[in-house]
Write a protein that holds these residues in place. Sequence first.
Motif, short mmCIF file in Angstrom:
data_model
loop_
_atom_site.label_atom_id
_atom_site.label_comp_id
_atom_site.label_asym_id
_atom_site.label_seq_id
_atom_site.Cartn_x
_atom_site.Cartn_y
_atom_site.Cartn_z
N VAL A 38 -17.05 -0.97 14.25
CA VAL A 38 -15.98 -1.21 15.20
C VAL A 38 -15.91 -2.70 15.50
N PHE A 39 -14.81 -3.13 16.12
CA PHE A 39 -14.64 -4.54 16.42
C PHE A 39 -15.78 -5.06 17.29
N ALA A 40 -16.28 -4.21 18.19
CA ALA A 40 -17.34 -4.63 19.09
C ALA A 40 -18.61 -5.03 18.34
N SER A 41 -18.80 -4.47 17.14
CA SER A 41 -20.00 -4.81 16.37
C SER A 41 -19.74 -5.93 15.37
N ASN A 42 -18.56 -6.52 15.41
CA ASN A 42 -18.20 -7.58 14.47
C ASN A 42 -17.49 -8.68 15.24
N GLU A 43 -18.23 -9.39 16.06
CA GLU A 43 -17.64 -10.38 16.95
C GLU A 43 -17.08 -11.58 16.22
N ARG A 44 -17.38 -11.72 14.94
CA ARG A 44 -16.85 -12.83 14.15
C ARG A 44 -15.77 -12.35 13.18
N LEU A 45 -15.13 -11.24 13.50
CA LEU A 45 -14.08 -10.72 12.64
C LEU A 45 -13.07 -11.81 12.32
N LEU A 46 -12.80 -12.00 11.04
CA LEU A 46 -11.90 -13.08 10.64
C LEU A 46 -11.00 -12.63 9.50
N LEU A 47 -9.93 -13.37 9.33
CA LEU A 47 -8.94 -13.11 8.29
C LEU A 47 -9.43 -13.63 6.95
N HIS A 48 -9.28 -12.80 5.91
CA HIS A 48 -9.51 -13.27 4.55
C HIS A 48 -8.53 -12.56 3.63
N GLN A 49 -8.55 -12.92 2.38
CA GLN A 49 -7.53 -12.46 1.45
C GLN A 49 -7.47 -10.94 1.31
N TYR A 109 -13.83 -20.90 11.22
CA TYR A 109 -13.47 -20.66 12.62
C TYR A 109 -11.97 -20.43 12.78
N ARG A 110 -11.19 -21.16 12.04
CA ARG A 110 -9.72 -21.04 12.12
C ARG A 110 -9.25 -19.64 11.80
N ASN A 111 -9.94 -18.95 10.91
CA ASN A 111 -9.54 -17.62 10.48
C ASN A 111 -10.06 -16.50 11.38
N ARG A 112 -10.82 -16.83 12.40
CA ARG A 112 -11.31 -15.78 13.30
C ARG A 112 -10.13 -15.16 14.05
N ILE A 113 -10.28 -13.89 14.36
CA ILE A 113 -9.17 -13.11 14.92
C ILE A 113 -8.64 -13.71 16.21
N GLY A 114 -9.52 -14.34 17.00
CA GLY A 114 -9.09 -14.93 18.27
C GLY A 114 -8.18 -16.13 18.12
N GLY A 115 -8.10 -16.65 16.91
CA GLY A 115 -7.22 -17.79 16.65
C GLY A 115 -5.94 -17.40 15.94
N LEU A 116 -5.59 -16.10 16.01
CA LEU A 116 -4.43 -15.60 15.28
C LEU A 116 -3.43 -14.94 16.22
N LEU A 117 -2.17 -14.96 15.82
CA LEU A 117 -1.08 -14.28 16.51
C LEU A 117 -0.19 -13.62 15.46
N LEU A 118 0.70 -12.75 15.92
CA LEU A 118 1.72 -12.19 15.05
C LEU A 118 3.07 -12.71 15.53
N LEU A 119 3.72 -13.51 14.68
CA LEU A 119 4.96 -14.17 15.07
C LEU A 119 5.97 -14.10 13.94
N PRO A 120 7.26 -14.25 14.25
CA PRO A 120 8.27 -14.24 13.19
C PRO A 120 8.01 -15.30 12.14
N LYS A 121 8.32 -14.98 10.91
CA LYS A 121 8.13 -15.94 9.81
C LYS A 121 8.84 -17.25 10.10
N SER A 122 10.00 -17.17 10.73
CA SER A 122 10.78 -18.38 11.04
C SER A 122 10.04 -19.29 12.01
N PHE A 123 9.25 -18.71 12.92
CA PHE A 123 8.47 -19.51 13.87
C PHE A 123 7.41 -20.32 13.11
N ASN A 124 6.71 -19.64 12.23
CA ASN A 124 5.66 -20.31 11.47
C ASN A 124 6.23 -21.44 10.63
N ALA A 125 7.41 -21.21 10.07
CA ALA A 125 8.04 -22.24 9.24
C ALA A 125 8.44 -23.46 10.08
N SER A 126 8.86 -23.22 11.32
CA SER A 126 9.35 -24.30 12.17
C SER A 126 8.25 -25.04 12.91
#
Length: 218
Positions: free
Chosen positions: A44-55, A119-136
């Motif tokens: 569970v997320f509680a047991s993986n405090e460093r959960l991060l984004l990867h490919q 560190y940048r890929n850790r879940i706490g540094g992520l959001l879900l936003l429109p593609k247009s926001f990321n581009a701008s």
Amino acid sequence: MELPNDKLQHDAVCHVCSYAGYSGETPIELVKILRQKLDAETEVFASNERLLLHQQNYNAIYQFLARITDHIERQSGIPSRYSEYIATGKTRYEVEHIWANKPQRHSDEFSSNADFYEYRNRIGGLLLLPKSFNASYGDLPYTDKLPHYYGQNLLAQSLNSQCYDHNPGFLRYKERSGLPFQPHKEFKKADLDARQKLYQEIAEEIWNPERLNRVVEP
């Protein structure tokens, strides 16, 4: 108007079960099915405090961000936009890194690019936003992006101090849940760690097996 908490819980169970392919069961049967699945989870997320984004886990992280964003909005009395968050097409959403891909901006806290990217890929540094926001705005420094976050979904808004003014539904939810929401004027390692903890506690609230039982309690 803020929905009663039991109504939100019932709707959430039905929503998740529908997504998982359960449609003909009664609420009590659905709760039993989900409770068995949650009790069987060993990771569970509680047991993986460093959960991060990867490919390999992009889709799972995407779904996770959609779910926690939808949850806090529903709990704050905002109609669900989950279908919008997971839709495909030109207006689709993307996983947004709060830190731009600019390790030189963080040389005061990271001695190597590899440490920064981890560190940048850790879940706490992520959001879900429109593609247009990321581009701008994706390459802008955090302080420049912060005002624009206030115009996005509630998870992004919660970074901005304006979210904590004249926002009764959200403030009631913050008080009721005890979740450690706080604005962030800057976004350093400690701020990312705080958001990681926040996301962890939101996930624990959503996927708490005891929460399922309250849906069908008389």
